[in-house]
Motif scaffolding. Structure first.
Motif, PDB file in Angstrom:
ATOM      1  N   MET A   1      93.283  67.368 159.484  1.00  0.00           N
ATOM      2  CA  MET A   1      91.871  67.739 159.503  1.00  0.00           C
ATOM      3  C   MET A   1      91.117  67.322 158.246  1.00  0.00           C
ATOM      4  N   ILE A   2      91.825  67.014 157.158  1.00  0.00           N
ATOM      5  CA  ILE A   2      91.117  66.637 155.930  1.00  0.00           C
ATOM      6  C   ILE A   2      91.474  65.231 155.458  1.00  0.00           C
ATOM      7  N   SER A   3      92.234  64.500 156.244  1.00  0.00           N
ATOM      8  CA  SER A   3      92.703  63.195 155.780  1.00  0.00           C
ATOM      9  C   SER A   3      91.557  62.257 155.432  1.00  0.00           C
ATOM     10  N   ASP A   4      90.433  62.374 156.169  1.00  0.00           N
ATOM     11  CA  ASP A   4      89.321  61.457 155.933  1.00  0.00           C
ATOM     12  C   ASP A   4      88.423  61.894 154.778  1.00  0.00           C
ATOM     13  N   VAL A   5      88.620  63.109 154.254  1.00  0.00           N
ATOM     14  CA  VAL A   5      87.794  63.584 153.142  1.00  0.00           C
ATOM     15  C   VAL A   5      88.655  64.018 151.952  1.00  0.00           C
ATOM     16  N   LEU A   6      89.922  63.647 151.980  1.00  0.00           N
ATOM     17  CA  LEU A   6      90.858  64.144 150.967  1.00  0.00           C
ATOM     18  C   LEU A   6      90.457  63.727 149.553  1.00  0.00           C
ATOM     19  N   SER A   7      90.040  62.479 149.388  1.00  0.00           N
ATOM     20  CA  SER A   7      89.666  62.028 148.048  1.00  0.00           C
ATOM     21  C   SER A   7      88.439  62.776 147.548  1.00  0.00           C
ATOM     22  N   ARG A   8      87.510  63.090 148.439  1.00  0.00           N
ATOM     23  CA  ARG A   8      86.316  63.843 148.048  1.00  0.00           C
ATOM     24  C   ARG A   8      86.674  65.271 147.670  1.00  0.00           C
ATOM     25  N   LEU A   9      87.610  65.864 148.394  1.00  0.00           N
ATOM     26  CA  LEU A   9      88.057  67.222 148.052  1.00  0.00           C
ATOM     27  C   LEU A   9      88.747  67.240 146.696  1.00  0.00           C
ATOM     28  N   GLN A  24     101.392  77.185 147.206  1.00  0.00           N
ATOM     29  CA  GLN A  24     101.317  75.941 146.441  1.00  0.00           C
ATOM     30  C   GLN A  24     101.943  74.794 147.232  1.00  0.00           C
ATOM     31  N   GLN A  25     103.078  75.043 147.850  1.00  0.00           N
ATOM     32  CA  GLN A  25     103.753  74.000 148.622  1.00  0.00           C
ATOM     33  C   GLN A  25     102.915  73.575 149.827  1.00  0.00           C
ATOM     34  N   LEU A  26     102.261  74.545 150.467  1.00  0.00           N
ATOM     35  CA  LEU A  26     101.468  74.214 151.651  1.00  0.00           C
ATOM     36  C   LEU A  26     100.244  73.383 151.291  1.00  0.00           C
ATOM     37  N   LEU A  27      99.574  73.701 150.191  1.00  0.00           N
ATOM     38  CA  LEU A  27      98.432  72.880 149.778  1.00  0.00           C
ATOM     39  C   LEU A  27      98.891  71.474 149.391  1.00  0.00           C
ATOM     40  N   ALA A  28     100.023  71.392 148.700  1.00  0.00           N
ATOM     41  CA  ALA A  28     100.553  70.074 148.351  1.00  0.00           C
ATOM     42  C   ALA A  28     100.924  69.293 149.615  1.00  0.00           C
ATOM     43  N   GLN A  29     101.402  69.993 150.624  1.00  0.00           N
ATOM     44  CA  GLN A  29     101.809  69.359 151.881  1.00  0.00           C
ATOM     45  C   GLN A  29     100.655  68.627 152.546  1.00  0.00           C
ATOM     46  N   ILE A  30      99.432  69.179 152.424  1.00  0.00           N
ATOM     47  CA  ILE A  30      98.282  68.523 153.055  1.00  0.00           C
ATOM     48  C   ILE A  30      97.532  67.619 152.074  1.00  0.00           C
ATOM     49  N   GLY A  31      98.129  67.401 150.906  1.00  0.00           N
ATOM     50  CA  GLY A  31      97.605  66.392 149.995  1.00  0.00           C
ATOM     51  C   GLY A  31      96.619  66.865 148.955  1.00  0.00           C
ATOM     52  N   LEU A  32      96.414  68.183 148.828  1.00  0.00           N
ATOM     53  CA  LEU A  32      95.448  68.675 147.853  1.00  0.00           C
ATOM     54  C   LEU A  32      96.057  68.725 146.456  1.00  0.00           C
ATOM     55  N   LYS A  33      95.238  68.375 145.477  1.00  0.00           N
ATOM     56  CA  LYS A  33      95.620  68.486 144.074  1.00  0.00           C
ATOM     57  C   LYS A  33      94.853  69.668 143.486  1.00  0.00           C
ATOM     58  N   TYR A  34      95.530  70.504 142.718  1.00  0.00           N
ATOM     59  CA  TYR A  34      94.910  71.753 142.301  1.00  0.00           C
ATOM     60  C   TYR A  34      95.536  72.258 141.003  1.00  0.00           C
ATOM     61  N   THR A  35      94.822  73.175 140.374  1.00  0.00           N
ATOM     62  CA  THR A  35      95.321  73.925 139.234  1.00  0.00           C
ATOM     63  C   THR A  35      95.539  75.366 139.678  1.00  0.00           C
ATOM     64  N   VAL A  36      96.633  75.964 139.282  1.00  0.00           N
ATOM     65  CA  VAL A  36      96.926  77.349 139.651  1.00  0.00           C
ATOM     66  C   VAL A  36      96.346  78.300 138.609  1.00  0.00           C
TER      67      VAL A  36
END
Length: 212
Positions: A1-9, A24-36
């Motif tokens: 659902m976010i593959s086409d906007v992943l870089s923008r996110l 954390q693992q689930l967000l990484a699974q869908i390609g999100l980069k984040y700070t905890v």
């Protein structure tokens, strides 16, 4: 659902307001980069003040993320998106917390044996389009029904002895060996793990398309 906007996110400098390794693992699974950023909210709301478990989990999630928001405002000026959640396990209208002892974990699992229970998550999304503007908030809940097989005392004893029960609401983790206890899941599987990925991704996609 976010593959086409992943870089923008990922350009929004995302903060995950949770120290849960599963989230954390689930967000990484869908390609999100984040700070905890861990919430310091004590999660001590009186359950008897809420008519339904969903109201309790909604209030807890919002309070947790409000604490994270204050930390972000102080230390993460570039952040434009904060993701947070709270999850509870419910049996017969009663919220089942993380077990405090092996005996409590055994009692929980025995109560689930051969029955259905619910996993309820409330997700909170805070976002802002520019620095020094007010945060916008979206919040939603996801409910998943989980049917357990009948568990013998020896199976319960052996599982609790692994130590896997003690950091998980309801005393089990669907992503580990306890997945073998589950006969059926009606709803979002990943909600049982810790984050409902499909509705979360859909809302993130709407936010980035509409506001960024």
């Amino acid at each position: 659902m976010i593959s086409d906007v992943l870089s923008r996110l990922n350009a929004l400098c995302i903060v995950l307001g949770s120290s849960s390794p599963r989230r954390q693992q689930l967000l990484a699974q869908i390609g999100l980069k984040y700070t905890v950023v861990k919430s310091n909210f004590p999660e001590d709301l009186a359950k008897n003040q809420f008519e339904k478990p969903v109201e309790y989990v909604r209030a807890t999630a919002r309070n947790k993320l409000e604490d994270v928001r204050k930390q972000v405002d102080e230390s993460y000026e570039s952040c434009r998106l904060i993701i947070g959640a709270d999850t509870v396990v419910v049996l017969d209208g009663r919220i089942m917390e993380k077990p405090a002892s092996a005996d409590e974990a055994k009692r929980m699992l025995k109560s689930f044996s051969g029955r259905a229970h619910q996993v309820i998550s409330s997700c909170v999304l805070l976002y802002k389009t520019k620095a020094n503007v007010q945060w916008n908030c979206e919040q939603f809940e996801t409910v998943t029904d989980v049917n357990f097989a009948t568990l013998s005392d020896s199976i319960i004893e052996a599982y609790v002895a692994t130590g896997d029960s003690f950091d998980k609401a309801g005393g089990y983790g669907a992503q580990g060996i306890a997945g073998s206890f589950i006969e059926a899941i009606h709803g979002d599987f990943y909600n049982v793990v810790g984050l409902p990925l499909q509705p979360l991704s859909a809302r993130l996609r709407d936010i980035v398309i509409t506001h960024f």
